[in-house]
Scaffold this motif. Sequence first.
Motif, PDB file in Angstrom:
ATOM      1  N   TYR B 383       0.843  -1.205   0.000  1.00 16.78           N
ATOM      2  CA  TYR B 383       0.000   0.000   0.000  1.00 16.78           C
ATOM      3  C   TYR B 383       0.879   1.256   0.000  1.00 16.78           C
ATOM      4  CZ  TYR B 383      -3.379   3.548   1.066  1.00 16.78           C
ATOM      5  OH  TYR B 383      -4.136   4.681   0.982  1.00 16.78           O
ATOM      6  N   TYR B 386       2.495   1.569  -3.440  1.00 17.38           N
ATOM      7  CA  TYR B 386       1.539   1.853  -4.515  1.00 17.38           C
ATOM      8  C   TYR B 386       0.912   3.248  -4.366  1.00 17.38           C
ATOM      9  CZ  TYR B 386       1.454  -3.149  -5.801  1.00 17.38           C
ATOM     10  OH  TYR B 386       1.777  -4.407  -6.224  1.00 17.38           O
ATOM     11  N   HIS B 387       0.679   3.631  -3.110  1.00 19.55           N
ATOM     12  CA  HIS B 387      -0.068   4.872  -2.903  1.00 19.55           C
ATOM     13  C   HIS B 387       0.801   6.127  -3.047  1.00 19.55           C
ATOM     14  CE1 HIS B 387      -3.643   6.971  -1.751  1.00 19.55           C
ATOM     15  NE2 HIS B 387      -2.994   7.645  -0.819  1.00 19.55           N
ATOM     16  N   VAL B 390       0.195   8.166  -6.105  1.00 18.60           N
ATOM     17  CA  VAL B 390      -1.171   8.713  -6.081  1.00 18.60           C
ATOM     18  C   VAL B 390      -1.175  10.005  -5.266  1.00 18.60           C
ATOM     19  CG1 VAL B 390      -3.569   8.274  -5.363  1.00 18.60           C
ATOM     20  CG2 VAL B 390      -2.190   6.392  -6.260  1.00 18.60           C
TER      21      VAL B 390
END
Lengths: 446, 488
Positions: B383, B386-387, B390
């Motif tokens: 997480y 991946y985040h 973003v």
Amino acid sequence: MPKEGRPLSGFGLFLLGSLALGCSVLAQQRPSFPLTHFKLRNGLQVILSEDFSLPLVSVAVAYDVGSVYEVSGKTGLAYLMENLMFSGSANVSPRAHINYINRAGGQFNAAASEDMTLFYQTVPSNQLALVLWLESDRMKSLELSEAEFEKARNDHLDDLRQRKMADPYLESSLSFDQLLYSDFAYSHPLLGTEDDVRNLTLDDVKSFYSTYYVPNNAVLCITGNFNKLKATELVARYFETIPAGKTVSPSLEPWIYTKKQVLKSFENVLASAPAFHLGFRIGSPSSNDFYVLSIIDYILLRGQSSRLTRRLMNRNNKIAYQLSGGIEKKKDRAVYKIFGVVNTPMMADQCLEAIFSELDRLKTAFLSEDELARYKNMFKQDYLGRFSSSMEKAIFLCESYLTIRNFDDLPLELDRYLNVTKNDIVGIINRYFTADNSIVLNIKTK
Amino acid sequence: MKKIWVSLGIWAVFSGTALFSQQEKFRKSAPPSEPLQELKLPPIESAPLSNKLNISFVLRDNVPFMSLEIVIFAGEALSPDKIPGTATFVAGMLGRGTQSRTAADIEGIVESIGGTFSVSTNQDYVLVSFHFFPEYLDQVLDLISQMLLQPNFTKSEIDYVKFATTYDLLGRERNLEFVANRHLFRLLFKNHPYEKFAFSSDVIKNWNLNALLDFFDRYYRPNNAHLIITGNLNLNTVTRKVSHYLNTWQPRELPPMPLQTVKPPDKDRLCLIDVPQAKDCVIYFGTAFPSPGTQDRFALMVLNQVLGGTPTSRLFMNLRESKAFAYNALSEIDFFNAGGVFCAQARVTPEFIAPSIREIQKEIKALTTSPISSQEIEQAKSYLIYHFPVKIERLDAFSEKVADIKARSGGDECWNKYYEQVMLVNGERVFGAAQKYLLQPFIVVVAGDKSVLSERLLELDSFDVFDSKGQFQYLVNKDKKGAAHEAR
């Protein structure tokens, strides 16, 4: 595989610098990104736009349905349906959609409006297939159980009550909408009424889903870092076998109204301060007038230097304590709304007088070049701001597909707003912002 | 012949069905992930000006905007002890007029260039942010130069900023989360300079011109600032342009600014902030610690992720999904220059206040007593990895991240080596961090209606009651027979 594939002329970056086009410092920048769109055999519209800046991809699915398609006695369906889209489908258990996106480090959201329902998410680019799988599963086979329906309906009723408590002017806003839009489709509230929502049945929801949540009533947009060929294959794999629904024919009546001033008052027991709603029926979002109206919105109410903000909220002579508004567009029609909260009913009259006096000024005197350039720059900032992330871009493209007359003209859209002239503004203000086209609802407190 | 056709028909039906189900097999389960694409961030290039103003530039092409951030190392920790909030006050005055432009002029200029301007203050620094079209970089630098070199602090603007800040704070004080979080911060940083960051609206009346001028003159200096530009340009051009507008900004010897290390609370404590008639209540559960090293920092980030980083983390799954006590439940970790804070929080219905606190305690304790499964660790790491893109995708978030790295002396481990650092975290390090940081005392702050919560909280322990401004009212404790007593 896709029935037709047609690359749209690219959004080539086109910088003109300072132009002698009636605006002193306005640089006409167009957003720069590649764009391809095609339709699958089942009618699903697909838009692809690559951007390799970061390893992210966004997927938005927009269904061409909102509260304007609801019928009397069944209001709130579109909003309820948006929430039920997370309640599980044939291969995805209830709320697992959210968990999948969270575990992938992504973010997601959904929104229902009067004329559109949107689902969107951003994930690392290696998770594109996951999102397409999730979105296709709920488009193909949403599972609507009585338990999930009950839960969503109760949440919806809670939401309705909370909004009513949080916004003392909600009821007057709804009454104002009934004055502005004469027909039921446009004047009823997005969330519906408590009675209607309580009486909705699972069958109502199933019927709404099977009518509107079909590929031929949807747009799928992928933006960000992906391989176009591979994405096209994935889209075909997950979406092409979803059967098309019946053709959804809009049963919306064209808007015909006669200009007539309406003055009403509303007794509001919840509000602690008097207020006013002022509205004008304006040109349709698909008309050329709309470009001018969008710039007028900035002249009147956007930013600290807008005309009405300066006039009504001036620190040294403040007559309104809260001022908001702007264009509200729903399908083929649009209105301009202004809402102000004041201290006394007399101040509401003063505000209305001041607004009409500002409008009169705009009808008779041209804006200076600098002032017009300022509003256009603010508009441009907001317009280009909608490309700030792959998610915003995907939403923008879906909305544009469903609203602008010719999607292939999208690269030209920004210029159409920026080419608005001082003459256009005077003409449009005179056409729509007149006393005989105004609707006023004065809110009185007990 | 007919029989053959029938057989063929049956074969066709079966094979068609088989083909169809084979086609749709891919729908049965989530598709496997492809390999993660490498995140290549542009380097942060830096250069100093002759007046010691540090400049950083980060290339971000393919965006129609440019960002300019100025970090002034003059956060709330440096406000005079007798006038908390001075740092916020001075920062708020930056856009309120120069010797040649009024506040309204400045607002007009920013709007005319299609820009935005904002100022924020935290414990360690002030961040001045501009976002605008690249062709207006000169106008923005000119405006900044006037704000910093020729400010004009008029009485009417001072009154306006004081009024606006009071109004803003009074609005925030109606929010349970804000009230509880602020109080937790005050208790965690009692007698530390960071305590001043949690000022209330009462102190605003003390803000005055002399304090403003003194603070501005002392800290708003190029040798106490860092300017960051993000956009489609290059370091040479940026340096040349910034130098043109800001080279006359005079450096000055800075007063000593010792960074007092943050200490953990000395004992567990339960507090109630009375917010009459509040329907819900919120729980803030926090502890503070000195600045951790890189290894601990990343282990704490993973630990936080496991506990309450997202709606799939332990707190949310327990308090909301399993027990249905809470509307939400999450945890956060913040790192400042002098230390950090680990905080779990939840919004719950009053009837579940005691069991919710017990569950949060249980979840925190579990992290310190048994190692987290490798699957959970890997999920948390995924997480975080991946985040990350973003979070920084938007230009404003991207440039604010760069500013924060520069302001908090973060290195490449917060930028291009971020993935690497997260990957290095393992179960052992996370367990070690849990034992090091989560076994220390915690302060629990509950905000809600005292009349509904008092009895329920007494099930747990004695507690201190404060009003919504944070003023101590009395202590509630139980005698041996279980009756409640108030001690003022």
